[in-house]
Design a protein around this motif. Structure first.
Motif, PDB file in Angstrom:
ATOM      1  N   CYS A  57       0.834  -1.200   0.000  1.00 21.02           N
ATOM      2  CA  CYS A  57       0.000   0.000   0.000  1.00 21.02           C
ATOM      3  C   CYS A  57       0.867   1.247   0.000  1.00 21.02           C
ATOM      4  O   CYS A  57       0.616   2.199  -0.753  1.00 21.02           O
ATOM      5  N   ARG A  61       1.069   4.043  -2.947  1.00 19.18           N
ATOM      6  CA  ARG A  61       0.816   5.448  -2.637  1.00 19.18           C
ATOM      7  C   ARG A  61       1.980   6.322  -3.087  1.00 19.18           C
ATOM      8  O   ARG A  61       1.785   7.415  -3.629  1.00 19.18           O
TER       9      ARG A  61
ATOM     10  N   ARG B 140      -5.808  -4.068   6.036  1.00 23.78           N
ATOM     11  CA  ARG B 140      -4.821  -3.726   5.018  1.00 23.78           C
ATOM     12  C   ARG B 140      -5.344  -4.058   3.636  1.00 23.78           C
ATOM     13  O   ARG B 140      -5.115  -3.320   2.682  1.00 23.78           O
ATOM     14  N   VAL B 143      -7.521  -1.379   2.432  1.00 27.70           N
ATOM     15  CA  VAL B 143      -6.771  -0.224   1.942  1.00 27.70           C
ATOM     16  C   VAL B 143      -6.238  -0.499   0.543  1.00 27.70           C
ATOM     17  O   VAL B 143      -6.347   0.336  -0.362  1.00 27.70           O
ATOM     18  N   LEU B 144      -5.701  -1.689   0.377  1.00 25.88           N
ATOM     19  CA  LEU B 144      -5.145  -2.042  -0.932  1.00 25.88           C
ATOM     20  C   LEU B 144      -6.221  -1.972  -2.004  1.00 25.88           C
ATOM     21  O   LEU B 144      -5.996  -1.482  -3.104  1.00 25.88           O
ATOM     22  N   LEU B 147      -6.737   1.314  -3.327  1.00 26.54           N
ATOM     23  CA  LEU B 147      -5.645   1.897  -4.106  1.00 26.54           C
ATOM     24  C   LEU B 147      -5.593   1.373  -5.534  1.00 26.54           C
ATOM     25  O   LEU B 147      -5.172   2.075  -6.443  1.00 26.54           O
ATOM     26  N   THR B 163      -2.774  -6.568  -8.284  1.00 30.01           N
ATOM     27  CA  THR B 163      -1.817  -5.652  -7.660  1.00 30.01           C
ATOM     28  C   THR B 163      -0.449  -5.797  -8.292  1.00 30.01           C
ATOM     29  O   THR B 163       0.210  -4.800  -8.582  1.00 30.01           O
TER      30      THR B 163
END
Lengths: 95, 195
Positions: A57, A61, B140, B143-144, B147, B163
């Motif tokens: 993450c 970012r 987590r 959150v990923l 994103l 990812t």
């Protein structure tokens, strides 16, 4: 891996297309992709999964932020976003 | 999902650069004079569309990204950019939700049973610690998901695969932009605006 015992779980077609090993393999690929975490030793699966996710993450970012900064920088450097083809041609050879 | 060979990254960079420049040209044909802010937006958006289109709609994140851009009604130029660069009309992003839900259910079920099994063995592994760890991982993951484009609709393996691909693409994008910025600085006298 504790995962082995859990095969009994899915009553449905245990297609095991998605095996625990696959998940672990993918997580470790992610692990390798992240520059900062490469040297960290893995203590347990759970701990490293969390760390890997966190670093992922952060990394994404950072990349987003860098993208943003570069866009701002480029918008100043390029007075127009027009062709600039001699530049583009030169840059293509630089990459 | 296709595995990417390391030596194709140079090709990817070239493809990205070409598409990115094409996007910028479309933008400038829309509006000759742009403010710095508009220029930045144009640069960023063209870059995003360009990098997404290098995946040829083979990944969820790239489809989601294209769809997001082209369904932004306020931005007509953006839609044209997407259509021209991807070479096709981009529909609203809808994942094959059914398939992915099956994905995630299996994993959830497996992990639940696995955790029950884990509890019975191992001295010193407290149940509470395990559940906390699970919660942290879950947060987590959330959150990923926020994103990665289109991440909300992915789970488990899909998310990790996407990812991986997304990060690799982002790196290409940032790399090319960095090179361009450095080259532009060298070639032109810096044209800094007072803004």
């Amino acid at each position: 891996m504790s995962g082995r015992r859990s095969r009994q779980s899915s009553g449905s077609c245990s297609s095991s297309r998605i095996t625990d090993d696959q998940i672990i393999e993918l997580v470790s690929k992610l692990h390798q992709l992240l520059p900062e975490i490469r040297n960290t030793t893995r203590r347990s699966n759970k701990a490293s999964a969390d760390k890997v996710l966190q670093e992922t993450c952060n990394y994404i970012r950072n990349l987003h932020k860098e993208m943003d900064d570069l866009s701002a920088r480029l918008s100043q450097l390029l007075s127009t976003v027009d062709t600039d083809s001699p530049e583009a041609a030169i840059i293509r050879t630089l990459i | 999902m296709k595995e990417r060979m390391p030596n194709s990254s140079a090709l990817m960079k070239q493809e990205f650069l070409k598409k990115w420049i094409k996007g910028l040209q479309i933008y400038s044909s829309f509006k000759k004079e742009m403010t710095i802010f508009e220029r930045k937006k144009a640069i960023k958006l063209s870059a995003d569309v360009a990098i997404a289109s290098t995946r040829n709609a083979s990944t969820h994140w790239s489809r989601a990204l294209m769809s997001d851009v082209s369904t932004d009604d306020a931005n007509h130029a953006a839609k044209i950019v997407v259509a021209q660069i991807s070479g096709r009309k981009v529909e609203k992003y809808s994942s094959s939700k059914g398939l992915m839900m099956t994905c995630s259910n299996k994993i959830l079920r497996r992990s639940r049973v696995a955790s029950r099994c884990r509890r019975t063995r191992g001295v010193g592994t407290s149940v509470k610690a395990r559940s906390i760890a699970r919660k942290v991982v879950k947060n987590r993951t959330r959150v990923l998901k926020s994103l990665v484009p289109g991440g909300q609709e992915m789970d488990g393996v899909c998310l990790i695969k996407e990812t991986l691909d997304y990060i690799a693409s982002l790196r290409v994008q940032v790399d090319v932009m960095r090179h361009l910025a450095a080259a532009a600085e060298r070639l032109d006298p810096p044209q800094r605006s007072i803004l």
